[in-house]
Design a protein around this motif. Sequence first.
Motif, PDB file in Angstrom:
ATOM      1  N   ILE A 116      78.478  28.652  99.203  1.00 32.86           N
ATOM      2  CA  ILE A 116      78.170  27.623 100.201  1.00 32.86           C
ATOM      3  C   ILE A 116      77.502  28.260 101.412  1.00 32.86           C
ATOM      4  O   ILE A 116      76.465  27.782 101.889  1.00 32.86           O
ATOM      5  CB  ILE A 116      79.454  26.878 100.634  1.00 32.86           C
ATOM      6  N   ILE A 117      78.079  29.345 101.898  1.00 30.19           N
ATOM      7  CA  ILE A 117      77.539  30.009 103.095  1.00 30.19           C
ATOM      8  C   ILE A 117      76.131  30.535 102.826  1.00 30.19           C
ATOM      9  O   ILE A 117      75.250  30.422 103.671  1.00 30.19           O
ATOM     10  CB  ILE A 117      78.487  31.135 103.560  1.00 30.19           C
ATOM     11  N   GLU A 118      75.920  31.089 101.653  1.00 28.89           N
ATOM     12  CA  GLU A 118      74.617  31.663 101.311  1.00 28.89           C
ATOM     13  C   GLU A 118      73.532  30.612 101.062  1.00 28.89           C
ATOM     14  O   GLU A 118      72.378  30.816 101.414  1.00 28.89           O
ATOM     15  CB  GLU A 118      74.724  32.517 100.046  1.00 28.89           C
ATOM     16  N   HIS A 119      73.888  29.511 100.418  1.00 33.51           N
ATOM     17  CA  HIS A 119      72.868  28.597  99.909  1.00 33.51           C
ATOM     18  C   HIS A 119      72.739  27.266 100.642  1.00 33.51           C
ATOM     19  O   HIS A 119      71.823  26.501 100.335  1.00 33.51           O
ATOM     20  CB  HIS A 119      73.089  28.341  98.419  1.00 33.51           C
ATOM     21  N   ALA A 120      73.628  26.993 101.578  1.00 33.25           N
ATOM     22  CA  ALA A 120      73.468  25.752 102.344  1.00 33.25           C
ATOM     23  C   ALA A 120      72.309  25.938 103.315  1.00 33.25           C
ATOM     24  O   ALA A 120      72.244  26.960 104.013  1.00 33.25           O
ATOM     25  CB  ALA A 120      74.749  25.427 103.104  1.00 33.25           C
ATOM     26  N   PRO A 121      71.383  25.000 103.369  1.00 31.23           N
ATOM     27  CA  PRO A 121      70.233  25.157 104.265  1.00 31.23           C
ATOM     28  C   PRO A 121      70.656  25.268 105.734  1.00 31.23           C
ATOM     29  O   PRO A 121      70.042  25.994 106.502  1.00 31.23           O
ATOM     30  CB  PRO A 121      69.409  23.890 104.046  1.00 31.23           C
ATOM     31  N   ASP A 122      71.718  24.570 106.105  1.00 27.27           N
ATOM     32  CA  ASP A 122      72.216  24.601 107.477  1.00 27.27           C
ATOM     33  C   ASP A 122      73.732  24.509 107.401  1.00 27.27           C
ATOM     34  O   ASP A 122      74.289  23.447 107.114  1.00 27.27           O
ATOM     35  CB  ASP A 122      71.635  23.429 108.280  1.00 27.27           C
ATOM     36  N   LEU A 123      74.410  25.634 107.645  1.00 27.83           N
ATOM     37  CA  LEU A 123      75.861  25.658 107.514  1.00 27.83           C
ATOM     38  C   LEU A 123      76.534  24.676 108.465  1.00 27.83           C
ATOM     39  O   LEU A 123      77.598  24.146 108.158  1.00 27.83           O
ATOM     40  CB  LEU A 123      76.386  27.075 107.751  1.00 27.83           C
ATOM     41  N   VAL A 164      82.745  20.834  93.243  1.00 30.51           N
ATOM     42  CA  VAL A 164      82.358  20.095  94.452  1.00 30.51           C
ATOM     43  C   VAL A 164      81.314  20.884  95.239  1.00 30.51           C
ATOM     44  O   VAL A 164      80.320  20.322  95.711  1.00 30.51           O
ATOM     45  CB  VAL A 164      83.603  19.782  95.326  1.00 30.51           C
ATOM     46  N   ALA A 165      81.529  22.192  95.372  1.00 30.75           N
ATOM     47  CA  ALA A 165      80.572  23.034  96.097  1.00 30.75           C
ATOM     48  C   ALA A 165      79.209  23.014  95.415  1.00 30.75           C
ATOM     49  O   ALA A 165      78.174  22.875  96.079  1.00 30.75           O
ATOM     50  CB  ALA A 165      81.092  24.467  96.199  1.00 30.75           C
ATOM     51  N   ASP A 166      79.190  23.149  94.093  1.00 27.29           N
ATOM     52  CA  ASP A 166      77.920  23.133  93.363  1.00 27.29           C
ATOM     53  C   ASP A 166      77.218  21.783  93.494  1.00 27.29           C
ATOM     54  O   ASP A 166      76.001  21.721  93.676  1.00 27.29           O
ATOM     55  CB  ASP A 166      78.137  23.469  91.885  1.00 27.29           C
ATOM     56  N   GLU A 167      77.989  20.717  93.397  1.00 25.98           N
ATOM     57  CA  GLU A 167      77.409  19.381  93.550  1.00 25.98           C
ATOM     58  C   GLU A 167      76.757  19.230  94.927  1.00 25.98           C
ATOM     59  O   GLU A 167      75.638  18.733  95.056  1.00 25.98           O
ATOM     60  CB  GLU A 167      78.514  18.334  93.366  1.00 25.98           C
ATOM     61  N   TYR A 168      77.456  19.701  95.951  1.00 21.01           N
ATOM     62  CA  TYR A 168      76.907  19.643  97.313  1.00 21.01           C
ATOM     63  C   TYR A 168      75.640  20.497  97.421  1.00 21.01           C
ATOM     64  O   TYR A 168      74.612  20.051  97.944  1.00 21.01           O
ATOM     65  CB  TYR A 168      77.957  20.118  98.332  1.00 21.01           C
ATOM     66  N   LEU A 169      75.700  21.740  96.919  1.00 28.79           N
ATOM     67  CA  LEU A 169      74.556  22.647  97.032  1.00 28.79           C
ATOM     68  C   LEU A 169      73.345  22.143  96.246  1.00 28.79           C
ATOM     69  O   LEU A 169      72.205  22.301  96.690  1.00 28.79           O
ATOM     70  CB  LEU A 169      74.949  24.052  96.585  1.00 28.79           C
ATOM     71  N   ILE A 170      73.574  21.562  95.109  1.00 26.45           N
ATOM     72  CA  ILE A 170      72.461  21.001  94.330  1.00 26.45           C
ATOM     73  C   ILE A 170      71.806  19.871  95.120  1.00 26.45           C
ATOM     74  O   ILE A 170      70.582  19.777  95.196  1.00 26.45           O
ATOM     75  CB  ILE A 170      72.942  20.531  92.943  1.00 26.45           C
ATOM     76  N   HIS A 171      72.629  19.042  95.735  1.00 23.20           N
ATOM     77  CA  HIS A 171      72.100  17.925  96.516  1.00 23.20           C
ATOM     78  C   HIS A 171      71.276  18.406  97.716  1.00 23.20           C
ATOM     79  O   HIS A 171      70.152  17.947  97.924  1.00 23.20           O
ATOM     80  CB  HIS A 171      73.238  17.019  96.986  1.00 23.20           C
ATOM     81  N   VAL A 172      71.817  19.342  98.500  1.00 21.87           N
ATOM     82  CA  VAL A 172      71.113  19.760  99.721  1.00 21.87           C
ATOM     83  C   VAL A 172      69.940  20.694  99.443  1.00 21.87           C
ATOM     84  O   VAL A 172      69.111  20.909 100.328  1.00 21.87           O
ATOM     85  CB  VAL A 172      72.063  20.398 100.769  1.00 21.87           C
ATOM     86  N   ASN A 173      69.876  21.249  98.253  1.00 27.34           N
ATOM     87  CA  ASN A 173      68.781  22.153  97.911  1.00 27.34           C
ATOM     88  C   ASN A 173      67.770  21.536  96.949  1.00 27.34           C
ATOM     89  O   ASN A 173      66.926  22.235  96.401  1.00 27.34           O
ATOM     90  CB  ASN A 173      69.339  23.453  97.310  1.00 27.34           C
ATOM     91  N   ARG A 174      67.831  20.237  96.768  1.00 20.71           N
ATOM     92  CA  ARG A 174      66.940  19.579  95.792  1.00 20.71           C
ATOM     93  C   ARG A 174      65.469  19.784  96.119  1.00 20.71           C
ATOM     94  O   ARG A 174      64.633  19.769  95.228  1.00 20.71           O
ATOM     95  CB  ARG A 174      67.287  18.100  95.668  1.00 20.71           C
ATOM     96  N   ASP A 175      65.127  20.009  97.409  1.00 18.50           N
ATOM     97  CA  ASP A 175      63.737  20.246  97.810  1.00 18.50           C
ATOM     98  C   ASP A 175      63.443  21.727  98.044  1.00 18.50           C
ATOM     99  O   ASP A 175      62.391  22.066  98.588  1.00 18.50           O
ATOM    100  CB  ASP A 175      63.414  19.449  99.085  1.00 18.50           C
ATOM    101  N   ARG A 176      64.356  22.594  97.661  1.00 16.55           N
ATOM    102  CA  ARG A 176      64.211  24.043  97.855  1.00 16.55           C
ATOM    103  C   ARG A 176      64.421  24.739  96.511  1.00 16.55           C
ATOM    104  O   ARG A 176      65.491  25.244  96.221  1.00 16.55           O
ATOM    105  CB  ARG A 176      65.228  24.533  98.877  1.00 16.55           C
ATOM    106  N   PRO A 177      63.388  24.764  95.663  1.00 14.17           N
ATOM    107  CA  PRO A 177      63.568  25.248  94.293  1.00 14.17           C
ATOM    108  C   PRO A 177      64.085  26.689  94.196  1.00 14.17           C
ATOM    109  O   PRO A 177      64.841  27.000  93.280  1.00 14.17           O
ATOM    110  CB  PRO A 177      62.174  25.127  93.670  1.00 14.17           C
ATOM    111  N   GLU A 178      63.714  27.558  95.123  1.00 19.23           N
ATOM    112  CA  GLU A 178      64.178  28.950  95.042  1.00 19.23           C
ATOM    113  C   GLU A 178      65.690  29.032  95.240  1.00 19.23           C
ATOM    114  O   GLU A 178      66.366  29.837  94.617  1.00 19.23           O
ATOM    115  CB  GLU A 178      63.437  29.852  96.039  1.00 19.23           C
ATOM    116  N   HIS A 179      66.239  28.187  96.103  1.00 16.35           N
ATOM    117  CA  HIS A 179      67.685  28.160  96.300  1.00 16.35           C
ATOM    118  C   HIS A 179      68.373  27.411  95.175  1.00 16.35           C
ATOM    119  O   HIS A 179      69.457  27.791  94.748  1.00 16.35           O
ATOM    120  CB  HIS A 179      68.046  27.530  97.653  1.00 16.35           C
TER     121      HIS A 179
END
Length: 192
Positions: A116-123, A164-179
């Motif tokens: 979560i800390i590494e991949h969330a666009p804005d913690l 839950v963490a993966d679901e959140y990260l997939i959602h917030v990174n949907r426009d950031r393919p590298e993440h």
Amino acid sequence: MARKPPIEIKVDTFADHQVISQPNPLRKMVRYSEEKDIEDPVARAEKALASLSGEFTDWMQVECDRLSAAYAAIARDGLNGENREELFRAAHDIKGGAATFGFPTAAAAAESLCRIIEHAPDLAQVPGELIKHHVNAIQAIYREQARIDAVGMADELSRKLRGVADEYLIHVNRDRPEHLEAVLAPSIVPEG
């Protein structure tokens, strides 16, 4: 300056191919000893770990306290670079050492928090409850480790947190393919 003798390369020629062999200079460095003098490095490492085993529980308590303090600093002072980094380091240290010290499910929960800390666009935009649940789960896993039924519950808790963490990260990174690619890559997931 003395010149080194040229390396002798052996070439075996066959009808349809050649095999090129060169000498192994490391053979000169090998020291042979009698079999009775050989010490088993695995046995030596296990003996060293056994002598330190009393410190493992203390280590985990110190790391849980560190994680809790990092989370409390964020709750008290808000998110900044310093307390974000401390939260990550505390979770990362638990991720790296907990399995070795007998707390594999705590390692899985800590790994999820690190993701979560590494991949969330804005913690700062991560729901506070998501981080809080990870911190509380790691502490509960450590605290309840000795109970017979705790292992199954800890596995399930870590698995659900990761989901839950993966679901959140997939959602917030949907426009950031590298993440998104990193989020979808396999990592520690407790088997159930």
